[in-house]
Structure formats: structure tokens, C-alpha cells
Design a protein around this motif. Structure first.
Motif, PDB file in Angstrom:
ATOM      1  N   GLN A   1      -4.051   1.453  -1.155  1.00  0.00           N
ATOM      2  CA  GLN A   1      -4.119   2.801  -0.567  1.00  0.00           C
ATOM      3  C   GLN A   1      -4.744   3.851  -1.471  1.00  0.00           C
ATOM      4  OE1 GLN A   1      -0.801   4.432   1.680  1.00  0.00           O
ATOM      5  NE2 GLN A   1       0.228   2.479   1.614  1.00  0.00           N
ATOM      6  N   VAL A   2      -4.287   3.901  -2.732  1.00  0.00           N
ATOM      7  CA  VAL A   2      -4.628   5.051  -3.573  1.00  0.00           C
ATOM      8  C   VAL A   2      -6.141   5.159  -3.812  1.00  0.00           C
ATOM      9  CG1 VAL A   2      -4.271   6.063  -5.859  1.00  0.00           C
ATOM     10  CG2 VAL A   2      -2.342   5.114  -4.577  1.00  0.00           C
ATOM     11  N   VAL A   3      -6.779   4.026  -4.048  1.00  0.00           N
ATOM     12  CA  VAL A   3      -8.223   4.074  -4.327  1.00  0.00           C
ATOM     13  C   VAL A   3      -8.991   4.690  -3.155  1.00  0.00           C
ATOM     14  CG1 VAL A   3      -8.702   1.724  -3.486  1.00  0.00           C
ATOM     15  CG2 VAL A   3     -10.216   2.769  -5.167  1.00  0.00           C
ATOM     16  N   ARG A   4      -8.485   4.493  -1.954  1.00  0.00           N
ATOM     17  CA  ARG A   4      -9.190   5.043  -0.773  1.00  0.00           C
ATOM     18  C   ARG A   4      -9.095   6.569  -0.750  1.00  0.00           C
ATOM     19  NH1 ARG A   4      -7.693  -0.016   0.235  1.00  0.00           N
ATOM     20  NH2 ARG A   4      -9.140  -1.319   1.398  1.00  0.00           N
ATOM     21  N   ILE A   5      -7.948   7.082  -1.187  1.00  0.00           N
ATOM     22  CA  ILE A   5      -7.816   8.549  -1.266  1.00  0.00           C
ATOM     23  C   ILE A   5      -8.764   9.075  -2.347  1.00  0.00           C
ATOM     24  CG2 ILE A   5      -6.233  10.462  -1.715  1.00  0.00           C
ATOM     25  CD1 ILE A   5      -3.919   8.649  -0.846  1.00  0.00           C
ATOM     26  N   PHE A   6      -8.825   8.381  -3.477  1.00  0.00           N
ATOM     27  CA  PHE A   6      -9.719   8.839  -4.556  1.00  0.00           C
ATOM     28  C   PHE A   6     -11.181   8.822  -4.095  1.00  0.00           C
ATOM     29  CE2 PHE A   6      -6.675   7.665  -8.301  1.00  0.00           C
ATOM     30  CZ  PHE A   6      -5.803   8.633  -7.848  1.00  0.00           C
ATOM     31  N   GLU A   7     -11.544   7.804  -3.323  1.00  0.00           N
ATOM     32  CA  GLU A   7     -12.933   7.745  -2.826  1.00  0.00           C
ATOM     33  C   GLU A   7     -13.255   8.957  -1.963  1.00  0.00           C
ATOM     34  OE1 GLU A   7     -13.509   4.232  -0.544  1.00  0.00           O
ATOM     35  OE2 GLU A   7     -14.256   3.094  -2.279  1.00  0.00           O
ATOM     36  N   ASP A   8     -12.300   9.278  -1.084  1.00  0.00           N
ATOM     37  CA  ASP A   8     -12.537  10.377  -0.143  1.00  0.00           C
ATOM     38  C   ASP A   8     -12.491  11.741  -0.807  1.00  0.00           C
ATOM     39  OD1 ASP A   8     -12.731   8.726   1.938  1.00  0.00           O
ATOM     40  OD2 ASP A   8     -10.819   9.256   2.894  1.00  0.00           O
ATOM     41  N   LYS A   9     -11.555  11.907  -1.759  1.00  0.00           N
ATOM     42  CA  LYS A   9     -11.241  13.264  -2.199  1.00  0.00           C
ATOM     43  C   LYS A   9     -11.489  13.549  -3.676  1.00  0.00           C
ATOM     44  CE  LYS A   9      -9.608  14.415   1.901  1.00  0.00           C
ATOM     45  NZ  LYS A   9      -8.237  14.575   2.350  1.00  0.00           N
ATOM     46  N   CYS A  10     -11.786  12.545  -4.487  1.00  0.00           N
ATOM     47  CA  CYS A  10     -11.886  12.806  -5.934  1.00  0.00           C
ATOM     48  C   CYS A  10     -13.203  12.347  -6.563  1.00  0.00           C
ATOM     49  CB  CYS A  10     -10.757  12.122  -6.699  1.00  0.00           C
ATOM     50  SG  CYS A  10      -9.132  12.191  -5.928  1.00  0.00           S
ATOM     51  N   GLN A  11     -13.713  11.190  -6.123  1.00  0.00           N
ATOM     52  CA  GLN A  11     -14.810  10.579  -6.872  1.00  0.00           C
ATOM     53  C   GLN A  11     -16.112  11.371  -6.820  1.00  0.00           C
ATOM     54  OE1 GLN A  11     -15.112   6.493  -5.594  1.00  0.00           O
ATOM     55  NE2 GLN A  11     -13.090   5.976  -6.400  1.00  0.00           N
TER      56      GLN A  11
ATOM     57  N   ILE B   1      -0.694  13.407  -0.532  1.00  0.00           N
ATOM     58  CA  ILE B   1      -0.017  13.833  -1.768  1.00  0.00           C
ATOM     59  C   ILE B   1       1.217  12.947  -1.994  1.00  0.00           C
ATOM     60  CG2 ILE B   1       1.279  15.704  -2.882  1.00  0.00           C
ATOM     61  CD1 ILE B   1      -0.598  17.676  -1.486  1.00  0.00           C
ATOM     62  N   GLN B   2       1.975  12.728  -0.908  1.00  0.00           N
ATOM     63  CA  GLN B   2       3.184  11.906  -1.052  1.00  0.00           C
ATOM     64  C   GLN B   2       2.853  10.479  -1.476  1.00  0.00           C
ATOM     65  OE1 GLN B   2       5.033  12.808   2.627  1.00  0.00           O
ATOM     66  NE2 GLN B   2       6.190  14.476   1.695  1.00  0.00           N
ATOM     67  N   THR B   3       1.767   9.935  -0.923  1.00  0.00           N
ATOM     68  CA  THR B   3       1.354   8.575  -1.292  1.00  0.00           C
ATOM     69  C   THR B   3       1.077   8.500  -2.796  1.00  0.00           C
ATOM     70  OG1 THR B   3       0.380   8.259   0.880  1.00  0.00           O
ATOM     71  CG2 THR B   3      -0.385   6.784  -0.852  1.00  0.00           C
TER      72      THR B   3
ATOM     73  N   TRP C   1       3.290   6.500  -5.588  1.00  0.00           N
ATOM     74  CA  TRP C   1       2.600   5.451  -6.351  1.00  0.00           C
ATOM     75  C   TRP C   1       2.839   5.648  -7.849  1.00  0.00           C
ATOM     76  CZ3 TRP C   1      -2.179   6.326  -9.225  1.00  0.00           C
ATOM     77  CH2 TRP C   1      -2.706   5.166  -9.784  1.00  0.00           C
ATOM     78  N   VAL C   2       2.711   6.892  -8.326  1.00  0.00           N
ATOM     79  CA  VAL C   2       2.925   7.146  -9.756  1.00  0.00           C
ATOM     80  C   VAL C   2       4.395   6.906 -10.100  1.00  0.00           C
ATOM     81  CG1 VAL C   2       2.843   8.877 -11.602  1.00  0.00           C
ATOM     82  CG2 VAL C   2       0.987   8.765  -9.914  1.00  0.00           C
ATOM     83  N   ASP C   3       5.305   7.356  -9.236  1.00  0.00           N
ATOM     84  CA  ASP C   3       6.735   7.174  -9.504  1.00  0.00           C
ATOM     85  C   ASP C   3       7.141   5.703  -9.545  1.00  0.00           C
ATOM     86  OD1 ASP C   3       7.108   9.853  -9.738  1.00  0.00           O
ATOM     87  OD2 ASP C   3       7.918  10.165  -7.717  1.00  0.00           O
ATOM     88  N   SER C   4       6.385   4.860  -8.859  1.00  0.00           N
ATOM     89  CA  SER C   4       6.744   3.429  -8.875  1.00  0.00           C
ATOM     90  C   SER C   4       5.958   2.680  -9.950  1.00  0.00           C
ATOM     91  CB  SER C   4       6.509   2.813  -7.494  1.00  0.00           C
ATOM     92  OG  SER C   4       5.129   2.829  -7.210  1.00  0.00           O
ATOM     93  N   GLY C   5       5.391   3.417 -10.923  1.00  0.00           N
ATOM     94  CA  GLY C   5       4.744   2.759 -12.060  1.00  0.00           C
ATOM     95  C   GLY C   5       3.246   2.566 -11.897  1.00  0.00           C
ATOM     96  N   SER C   6       2.629   3.197 -10.928  1.00  0.00           N
ATOM     97  CA  SER C   6       1.178   3.137 -10.665  1.00  0.00           C
ATOM     98  C   SER C   6       0.611   1.718 -10.662  1.00  0.00           C
ATOM     99  CB  SER C   6       0.384   3.970 -11.681  1.00  0.00           C
ATOM    100  OG  SER C   6       1.141   4.953 -12.292  1.00  0.00           O
TER     101      SER C   6
END
Ligand code: HEC
Length: 454
Positions: free
Chosen positions: A38-48, A108-110, A114-119
Motif C-alpha cells: 500500500q504505502v509505495v502507491r501513496i508515495f508514487e501518487d503524492k510524494c515522488q 494519512i492513517q495508512t 504502517w510506521v507504528d507497526s515497524g514500517s
């Protein structure tokens, strides 16, 4: 190094895609959130777009190995809505923006979970193929318009020494035109990557004999220079271009000049740079219906005198501007300096109704983000409406960006002084068009507050 690294990345991704063709990951509700699923898809859309090799951002957010060391910082920045640099209150006034880069509450919650569960990386088979990004040289709007700008105007060069007080560079550049031409879009940028470090912001004022422009821009308190016909464009980190809405534009007349006003600050190395302005024109003979004026709506009662921020205090300041003709407001771009923390804009209608428009409640001086209202939400206001802009300042130790809470701060051009205005493209429309618009539109819904995720 970057090219090799990215090529290698793409090859690895190619292998992974082949390996998992036809087997896209399914996401059951109880499945753990991982980088790969999941997380990489958010980074692709919103960060990269910003966080990749060769950009101004401090790190790349493409591969897991690059992302992992930043996990804590990522959680902090996204949970406080500091990153992506979209610092507007989503529940006040206009809700939709054509350049919205923000994360949804669910995204944001995702990331936080993810970070709280050790990324965790998760199963690399879930990774999507690496997204390819266009090269950064060239104009961003060339992609949208499918052609380079019709005009490229450059300021003369300036050399900023390693150590210096702030400097203002104000050269004049002729625009060579044989006939009046209408502007469809403008894009502005420092000439070099090094130049981005010293360029605090840059204004391109239009100088031409243009009584119409003076009449309207004077009505909203624009800066006045010799024959100044309004500001064509303002550049700052977070504001690169203006595309005028369908049927609107700015007018360039033969004999016009750009009068630059470039604010440089020293960064410990000697840098020479200039600023460039790309202009896309309407086809010859095509006249848009409306003119748009870039306007600085003040959040002070009098420019140059009315800001007073004592040491170790919080301060609020506001300003009111009466619209002398019906108008549509196209965007909101707060401008403050180091002590600025928030700026809001509302309209007080002639019948006394208050219409909330926008509120940047997490203002961050590093980002002069321009919030462009979506086509169907840009507020249309009657003649006589009062634009009320309010600015908040924090001159205490609680404010991270504050260089010295023991200083008294007043109005001024330097970064350590303060300013408070909202840059807004104002499109004046006729009374008839206003009436037609008002007949079709009901009043905006009442504002709702709150909703920030922590
Ligand atoms: C418009 C460009 C842009 C976008 C989009 C963007 N960033 Fe950034 N980011 C930057 C820049 C430039 C900096 C450095 C300046 C600053 O800290 O504001 C930065 C800083 C950061 C930092 C702080 C790094 C440090 O030094 O501690 C984090 C963490 C971060 N970004 C995460 C993200 C994440 C996660 C996303 C997407 C959800 C994102 N950013 C989207 C440009 C961007």
C-alpha cells in the motif's frame, strides 16, 4: 549515479512485474499494511514528484531502502499535515482545488499505522513497477500545452555574495510585441538550480500604458510603480505557474516591459543567477472575455506601518478591501515571513453575510503554496463585497521557524521582517454576468470546522 541507480531500479521492477503478472495483491481488511502492498502507491501518487533523485527535496522516496531510515520523520510530517506541503484547512470555505496534492485522511492513517507497526517491506512481489518521471529540465507547462512558451523573458543576471544582507534586484526587460496579445498562461523560475537557493521570491510586474488596468488594480491597493499595469506573475517555492481559466487572460501591449522585483538572500556561497518567465499566448486575434489581475489583498490596515509584533508574543492582524466591480477569485496564496503561522480570507457580502473562502492554518514559511480553486468552486462575489484577510503570527519560542523571539518585528521587506497579504488572481466580470451567475447559484453551505487528524 542517479541515472544508473534508477535504471537498475527499473530493471529489477521489470522482473518483479513479470513475476506477478495476473496476480495483483488482494487487500483483505486484516492484512498488515506494508510498503509493498500500500504505502509505495501513496508515495508514487503524492510524494515522488518531489522526492526523487535530482530534485530539491532532501531524500528520495522511491525504494524501500531509501524510505526506511525516514519512517519516523515521515509519520511526523504527514500526521501534522506538513507534508505534502498543502497547509490549508480542508474544512473551511472552498473544498476543492485543481492542484490539490494533499493526502486523504485514510492515506494519512495508512502511513501512520504502517510506521507504528515497524514500517515493514512486506512481500516484494506486491511492489508495482517503478513509475517513470519526465526529466525536470524544460518548462512544466510545455507538457500541458504541448509546445514551448511563445515568449521567454529573462532578467539580467545578479551575483549574490556568500555573505550579505538581503538584496532586491529590480532590472527592466523589454517585451517585443508588434500588436496587443493575450496571455493564456505564465511560468516562472530561477535560471539555475543553484539560483533556487538564493531566490526568496520573484515578482514580474508589467509596465505599460494601460489605464484600464490601473483603474482596477488601484481599487484593490496593488503596489504602484511607474506605469505599472499590475503584476504578471509571482514566483516562490510552491508557486511556479498560473494558467488562466477558460475565457480569461492578461493583456500585453506593444512597448511593454517586465519590471522584475527579485528578493535574494545569501546562503554562504557566491551564486550568480537570473529569473526566467515563459509566456503562452492565446492565438492571434483570439480575445478572452475577461481580464485577470494578480492582486495582493493586504492583511494590514496600512502597508508599511500597521504591523506590530512585540517580543515573545502572539499577534493577529487584518485588512479589508472593497471590490469595486463583481469578481471571481481564482486562488489563494498567503504571503508572510518567518513568524507567520496562519492566514484566512473571507468575503463580507453587501447584505452582511460572511462567506468563508480559505484558511491556511498550518502556514510554513518554506512553502508559499498556491491553492487554486476548482473551476466550479471559485467564489464569485458582487460589487461592494469586502475581502477580509486575517494573519496570525507567533513570535515566541513555541514557533519552530522563529529565529529570535526576543526581537520586535514590524513590517518590512527583509525575511526577518514581516508582511501579510494574500496573492489572488481576481477576474472582474460584468454586472450582467454577475446577475446571471447569481441566479444560477445558491448560497455556499455553512462552514464546518475541525477535522484535523493528529
Ligand atoms: C511539492 C514537493 C513535495 C511533495 C509533494 C512532498 N514533499 Fe516532502 N519535502 C519536500 C521538500 C523540498 C522538503 C525539504 C523542505 C522542507 O522540509 O519543507 C521536504 C521535506 C520532507 C520531509 C522532512 C525530511 C527531513 O529533513 O527531516 C519528509 C519526512 C517528507 N518531506 C516527506 C514527504 C512525504 C511522505 C510526501 C508525500 C506524502 C512528501 N514529502 C511530499 C518536497 C515535497
Amino acid at each position: 549515479m542517479d541515472a544508473t541507480f534508477r535504471k537498475a531500479g527499473r530493471e529489477i521492477a521489470g522482473v518483479i512485474t513479470l513475476a506477478c503478472l495476473g496476480a495483483l495483491p488482494t487487500r483483505a481488511a486484516d492484512q498488515p499494511i506494508t510498503f509493498s502492498n500500500q504505502v509505495v502507491r501513496i508515495f508514487e501518487d503524492k510524494c515522488q514528484d518531489c522526492h526523487r533523485p535530482g530534485t530539491a527535496a532532501p531524500m528520495s522516496l522511491i525504494r524501500y531502502e531509501e524510505v526506511r531510515p525516514w519512517a519516523r520523520s515521515i509519520k511526523e510530517r504527514v500526521a501534522t499535515r506538513n507534508m505534502p506541503p498543502w497547509h490549508i484547512d480542508k474544512y473551511y470555505g472552498v473544498r476543492h482545488f485543481s492542484n490539490d496534492m494533499s493526502l486523504s485522511d485514510a492515506e494519512i492513517q495508512t502511513i501512520v499505522k504502517w510506521v507504528d507497526s515497524g514500517s515493514p517491506l512486506g512481500d516484494p512481489k506486491d511492489l508495482p513497477p517503478l513509475k517513470t518521471w519526465p526529466s525536470d529540465d524544460g518548462w512544466q507547462l510545455s507538457r500541458q500545452f504541448n509546445r514551448p512558451p511563445d515568449l521567454v523573458l529573462k532578467s539580467s543576471e545578479y551575483t549574490m555574495p556568500a555573505q550579505s544582507q538581503d538584496q532586491w534586484w529590480r532590472p527592466l526587460t523589454p517585451i517585443h510585441l508588434d500588436e496587443p496579445r493575450w496571455v493564456r498562461a505564465v511560468e516562472m523560475r530561477p535560471g539555475t538550480t543553484a539560483g533556487r537557493k538564493i531566490t526568496h521570491h520573484a515578482l514580474a510586474h508589467l509596465v505599460q500604458d494601460d489605464p484600464d488596468a490601473r483603474r482596477l488594480s488601484e481599487s484593490v491597493g496593488a503596489q504602484r510603480g511607474p506605469n505599472e499595469a499590475g503584476t504578471l506573475m509571482e514566483w516562490a517555492i510552491g508557486k511556479n505557474f498560473d494558467v488562466y481559466r477558460e475565457g480569461t487572460g492578461k493583456l500585453l501591449l506593444p512597448g511593454s516591459h517586465i519590471w522584475w522585483d527579485i528578493h535574494y538572500h545569501a546562503v554562504g556561497e557566491k551564486i550568480t543567477d537570473h529569473v526566467e518567465l515563459g509566456v503562452w499566448l492565446y492565438p492571434k486575434g483570439e480575445t478572452p472575455k475577461y481580464r485577470t489581475y494578480l492582486t495582493g489583498f493586504q492583511a494590514v490596515s496600512r502597508v508599511g506601518a500597521a504591523l506590530d509584533i512585540p517580543p515573545n508574543t502572539l499577534a493577529v492582524s487584518d485588512g479589508f478591501t472593497v471590490l469595486r466591480a463583481p469578481a471571481r477569485l481564482e486562488n489563494f496564496q498567503p504571503h508572510m515571513h518567518l513568524r507567520g503561522t496562519a492566514m484566512s480570507m473571507e468575503a463580507i457580502l453587501p447584505d452582511g453575510t460572511i462567506q468563508p473562502i480559505a484558511n491556511v492554518d498550518k502556514f510554513n514559511f518554506n512553502w508559499m503554496t498556491n491553492y487554486i480553486f476548482a473551476d466550479d468552486e471559485a467564489p464569485v462575489l458582487p460589487k461592494g463585497a469586502i475581502i477580509h484577510v486575517k494573519a496570525w503570527f507567533d513570535n515566541t519560542t513555541a514557533h519552530k521557524g522563529n529565529p529570535d523571539p526576543n526581537q520586535w518585528v514590524g513590517w518590512g521587506d527583509r525575511t526577518v521582517d514581516e508582511m501579510a497579504h494574500a496573492w489572488v488572481n481576481v477576474t472582474y466580470i460584468s454586472e450582467e454576468d454577475y446577475k446571471e451567475w447569481a441566479a444560477q447559484h445558491k448560497k455556499a453551505p455553512a462552514p464546518r470546522t475541525g477535522g484535523t487528524i493528529q
